[in-house]
Design a protein around this motif. Structure first.
Motif, PDB file in Angstrom:
ATOM      1  N   ALA A 184       0.850  -1.192   0.000  1.00 55.89           N
ATOM      2  CA  ALA A 184       0.000   0.000   0.000  1.00 55.89           C
ATOM      3  C   ALA A 184       0.880   1.233   0.000  1.00 55.89           C
ATOM      4  N   LEU A 185       0.523   2.197  -0.835  1.00 58.11           N
ATOM      5  CA  LEU A 185       1.255   3.454  -1.007  1.00 58.11           C
ATOM      6  C   LEU A 185       0.358   4.614  -0.603  1.00 58.11           C
ATOM      7  N   THR A 186       0.839   5.461   0.312  1.00 54.23           N
ATOM      8  CA  THR A 186       0.086   6.646   0.700  1.00 54.23           C
ATOM      9  C   THR A 186       0.138   7.684  -0.409  1.00 54.23           C
ATOM     10  N   MET A 187      -1.034   8.116  -0.867  1.00 54.14           N
ATOM     11  CA  MET A 187      -1.111   9.224  -1.811  1.00 54.14           C
ATOM     12  C   MET A 187      -1.359  10.539  -1.087  1.00 54.14           C
ATOM     13  N   SER A 188      -2.217  10.504  -0.061  1.00 53.80           N
ATOM     14  CA  SER A 188      -2.479  11.699   0.741  1.00 53.80           C
ATOM     15  C   SER A 188      -3.034  11.265   2.089  1.00 53.80           C
ATOM     16  N   GLY A 189      -2.940  12.169   3.066  1.00 46.19           N
ATOM     17  CA  GLY A 189      -3.429  11.844   4.398  1.00 46.19           C
ATOM     18  C   GLY A 189      -2.492  10.911   5.144  1.00 46.19           C
ATOM     19  N   GLU A 190      -3.059  10.159   6.079  1.00 45.85           N
ATOM     20  CA  GLU A 190      -2.250   9.268   6.909  1.00 45.85           C
ATOM     21  C   GLU A 190      -3.133   8.128   7.405  1.00 45.85           C
ATOM     22  N   ALA A 191      -3.295   7.120   6.563  1.00 49.17           N
ATOM     23  CA  ALA A 191      -4.180   6.000   6.878  1.00 49.17           C
ATOM     24  C   ALA A 191      -3.472   4.953   7.730  1.00 49.17           C
ATOM     25  N   GLU A 192      -4.268   4.078   8.323  1.00 43.62           N
ATOM     26  CA  GLU A 192      -3.748   2.930   9.061  1.00 43.62           C
ATOM     27  C   GLU A 192      -4.087   1.670   8.276  1.00 43.62           C
ATOM     28  N   VAL A 193      -3.086   0.880   7.937  1.00 42.81           N
ATOM     29  CA  VAL A 193      -3.247  -0.310   7.116  1.00 42.81           C
ATOM     30  C   VAL A 193      -2.850  -1.525   7.944  1.00 42.81           C
ATOM     31  N   ASP A 194      -3.825  -2.383   8.233  1.00 39.57           N
ATOM     32  CA  ASP A 194      -3.583  -3.582   9.037  1.00 39.57           C
ATOM     33  C   ASP A 194      -2.862  -3.242  10.344  1.00 39.57           C
ATOM     34  N   GLY A 195      -3.280  -2.153  10.962  1.00 33.79           N
ATOM     35  CA  GLY A 195      -2.731  -1.765  12.258  1.00 33.79           C
ATOM     36  C   GLY A 195      -1.484  -0.914  12.212  1.00 33.79           C
ATOM     37  N   LEU A 196      -0.911  -0.691  11.009  1.00 28.56           N
ATOM     38  CA  LEU A 196       0.293   0.124  10.875  1.00 28.56           C
ATOM     39  C   LEU A 196      -0.068   1.477  10.278  1.00 28.56           C
ATOM     40  N   ARG A 197       0.281   2.564  10.997  1.00 28.04           N
ATOM     41  CA  ARG A 197       0.008   3.894  10.468  1.00 28.04           C
ATOM     42  C   ARG A 197       0.998   4.190   9.347  1.00 28.04           C
ATOM     43  N   LEU A 198       0.440   4.508   8.191  1.00 26.62           N
ATOM     44  CA  LEU A 198       1.247   4.713   6.996  1.00 26.62           C
ATOM     45  C   LEU A 198       1.422   6.213   6.784  1.00 26.62           C
ATOM     46  N   ALA A 199       2.614   6.713   7.086  1.00 26.74           N
ATOM     47  CA  ALA A 199       2.894   8.144   7.003  1.00 26.74           C
ATOM     48  C   ALA A 199       2.859   8.610   5.554  1.00 26.74           C
ATOM     49  N   PRO A 200       2.722   9.912   5.334  1.00 24.21           N
ATOM     50  CA  PRO A 200       2.766  10.426   3.961  1.00 24.21           C
ATOM     51  C   PRO A 200       4.055  10.015   3.242  1.00 24.21           C
ATOM     52  N   ASP A 201       3.932   9.782   1.930  1.00 23.22           N
ATOM     53  CA  ASP A 201       5.075   9.452   1.073  1.00 23.22           C
ATOM     54  C   ASP A 201       5.766   8.164   1.493  1.00 23.22           C
ATOM     55  N   SER A 202       4.997   7.175   1.894  1.00 20.83           N
ATOM     56  CA  SER A 202       5.596   5.904   2.291  1.00 20.83           C
ATOM     57  C   SER A 202       4.786   4.755   1.706  1.00 20.83           C
ATOM     58  N   MET A 203       5.384   3.587   1.749  1.00 19.85           N
ATOM     59  CA  MET A 203       4.777   2.387   1.183  1.00 19.85           C
ATOM     60  C   MET A 203       5.051   1.235   2.138  1.00 19.85           C
ATOM     61  N   VAL A 204       4.080   0.354   2.309  1.00 23.70           N
ATOM     62  CA  VAL A 204       4.254  -0.790   3.194  1.00 23.70           C
ATOM     63  C   VAL A 204       4.010  -2.070   2.407  1.00 23.70           C
ATOM     64  N   TYR A 205       4.893  -3.048   2.595  1.00 21.22           N
ATOM     65  CA  TYR A 205       4.724  -4.362   1.983  1.00 21.22           C
ATOM     66  C   TYR A 205       3.945  -5.234   2.959  1.00 21.22           C
ATOM     67  N   LEU A 206       2.880  -5.874   2.459  1.00 20.92           N
ATOM     68  CA  LEU A 206       1.944  -6.590   3.320  1.00 20.92           C
ATOM     69  C   LEU A 206       2.033  -8.099   3.205  1.00 20.92           C
ATOM     70  N   GLY A 207       2.730  -8.620   2.186  1.00 16.45           N
ATOM     71  CA  GLY A 207       2.854 -10.054   2.027  1.00 16.45           C
ATOM     72  C   GLY A 207       1.578 -10.714   1.529  1.00 16.45           C
ATOM     73  N   CYS A 208       1.520 -12.042   1.705  1.00 16.47           N
ATOM     74  CA  CYS A 208       0.395 -12.864   1.218  1.00 16.47           C
ATOM     75  C   CYS A 208      -0.427 -13.380   2.406  1.00 16.47           C
ATOM     76  N   GLY A 209      -1.474 -14.156   2.081  1.00 18.58           N
ATOM     77  CA  GLY A 209      -2.195 -14.920   3.089  1.00 18.58           C
ATOM     78  C   GLY A 209      -3.410 -14.259   3.686  1.00 18.58           C
ATOM     79  N   ARG A 210      -3.803 -13.073   3.205  1.00 18.16           N
ATOM     80  CA  ARG A 210      -4.970 -12.382   3.749  1.00 18.16           C
ATOM     81  C   ARG A 210      -6.218 -12.655   2.917  1.00 18.16           C
ATOM     82  N   THR A 211      -7.362 -12.611   3.558  1.00 16.63           N
ATOM     83  CA  THR A 211      -8.638 -12.600   2.844  1.00 16.63           C
ATOM     84  C   THR A 211      -9.303 -11.239   2.954  1.00 16.63           C
ATOM     85  N   GLU A 212      -8.832 -10.410   3.890  1.00 21.05           N
ATOM     86  CA  GLU A 212      -9.327  -9.045   4.004  1.00 21.05           C
ATOM     87  C   GLU A 212      -8.240  -8.160   4.592  1.00 21.05           C
ATOM     88  N   LEU A 213      -8.356  -6.872   4.311  1.00 21.05           N
ATOM     89  CA  LEU A 213      -7.352  -5.915   4.753  1.00 21.05           C
ATOM     90  C   LEU A 213      -8.029  -4.839   5.602  1.00 21.05           C
TER      91      LEU A 213
END
Length: 306
Positions: free
Chosen positions: A204-233
């Motif tokens: 997931a790549l932040t375009m604007s704002g500051e969302a929380e993805v799977d419990g991790l706050r994703l700061a502006p201008d950042s990207m998080v690798y989430l791996g495999c094995g999920r059925t929902e995010l």
């Protein structure tokens, strides 16, 4: 999960994650993929995020004609316009939330520029998709899709399916591997769960704002690798936010990616570079007001598939 920040000082192939593109280095980009921690997410092999930039009194994006092989480019805007020209004769202005999809295949050249009369702000992402071996020599093509399918996840979440499929909605853009690219909008106060494919790996790549993805706050201008094995995010946002969700089946093939080429071995890249420099194979881009880009020299040691 690993968060990948654009201001990380790590380097890959001599290019810092903060880079300048185009004639006169007109556009500053944050290069989030590839990096030392991750080279691909599914077939996604390159991610640049730029803006929002105030270009009211500037020429804006000015990327002269340059070549591509073995990949697709995905142009995605939140603000502004980009005028696309290519060696097929395509001439198309891409606007916010419209898909500009170019399949390089065996060879194409193109330019990208802000129109002369352009909006004040420019904000978007440029992404590449590696073509699998069975399709990487396909005929070049360009697609423009102004209408894209929407997904509503409830709880303040909505998504535009840019490429591939998400939650039963399929983009009209041509895809050559099981893949997804989606622009996800989260209203302030969103608490939602987005269905995803367990066999896909995601980032997931932040375009604007500051969302929380799977419990991790994703700061502006950042990207998080989430791996495999999920059925929902799980997604949440305390302020209006937007992010790009990228995913796909892990890409099994090893690739060589250098400058604007994706291949499988050094000699193939060397040949593509030589054919660009000698004016063969890639055709001409007509209408751009300036010279084309020259290819940089190859490194002194052979490029290795990764």
């Amino acid at each position: 999960m690993r968060a990948l920040r654009a201001d990380d000082p790590e380097e890959l192939g001599g290019h810092r994650l903060l880079a300048r593109l185009g004639a006169g280095e007109s556009t500053v980009v944050r290069r989030l993929l590839p990096n030392l921690g991750r080279r691909m997410v599914g077939a996604w092999c390159f991610v640049d995020h730029y803006g929002p930039d105030d270009i009211a009194d500037q020429p804006g994006m000015q990327v002269p004609p340059h070549p591509h092989t073995g990949l697709q480019t995905v142009s995605w805007l939140h603000e502004g316009e980009v005028l696309h020209r290519d060696s097929l004769g395509s001439l198309q202005t891409v606007r916010p939330r419209e898909l500009g999809l170019m399949t390089a295949g065996r060879a194409i050249a193109h330019s990208e520029e802000s129109p002369r009369d352009h909006a004040r702000l420019l904000h978007g992402a440029q992404l590449w998709v590696a073509l699998p071996d069975a399709h990487r020599a396909t005929a070049p093509a360009f697609e423009h899709h102004a209408a894209l399918p929407q997904v509503s996840g409830g709880g303040g979440l909505s998504a535009t399916v840019v490429l591939g499929e998400l939650a039963g909605a399929a983009s009209p853009g041509t895809a050559y591997t099981p893949i997804v690219g989606a622009d996800v909008t989260l209203a302030a106060g969103t608490r939602a769960r987005l269905p995803v494919e367990p066999d896909f790996e995601y980032a997931a790549l932040t375009m604007s704002g500051e969302a929380e993805v799977d419990g991790l706050r994703l700061a502006p201008d950042s990207m998080v690798y989430l791996g495999c094995g999920r059925t929902e995010l799980p997604l949440r946002a305390d302020v209006d936010s937007s992010l790009m969700l990228l995913g796909g089946e892990p890409f099994a093939e090893r690739i060589v990616m250098w400058w604007n080429f994706v291949g499988r071995h050094h000699d193939e890249i060397d040949r593509a570079r030589e054919e660009w420099m000698t004016g063969t194979r890639f055709g001409e881009v007509h209408g751009y007001g300036g010279p084309r880009l020259e290819a940089p020299p190859l490194p002194p040691t052979p490029l290795k598939p990764r």
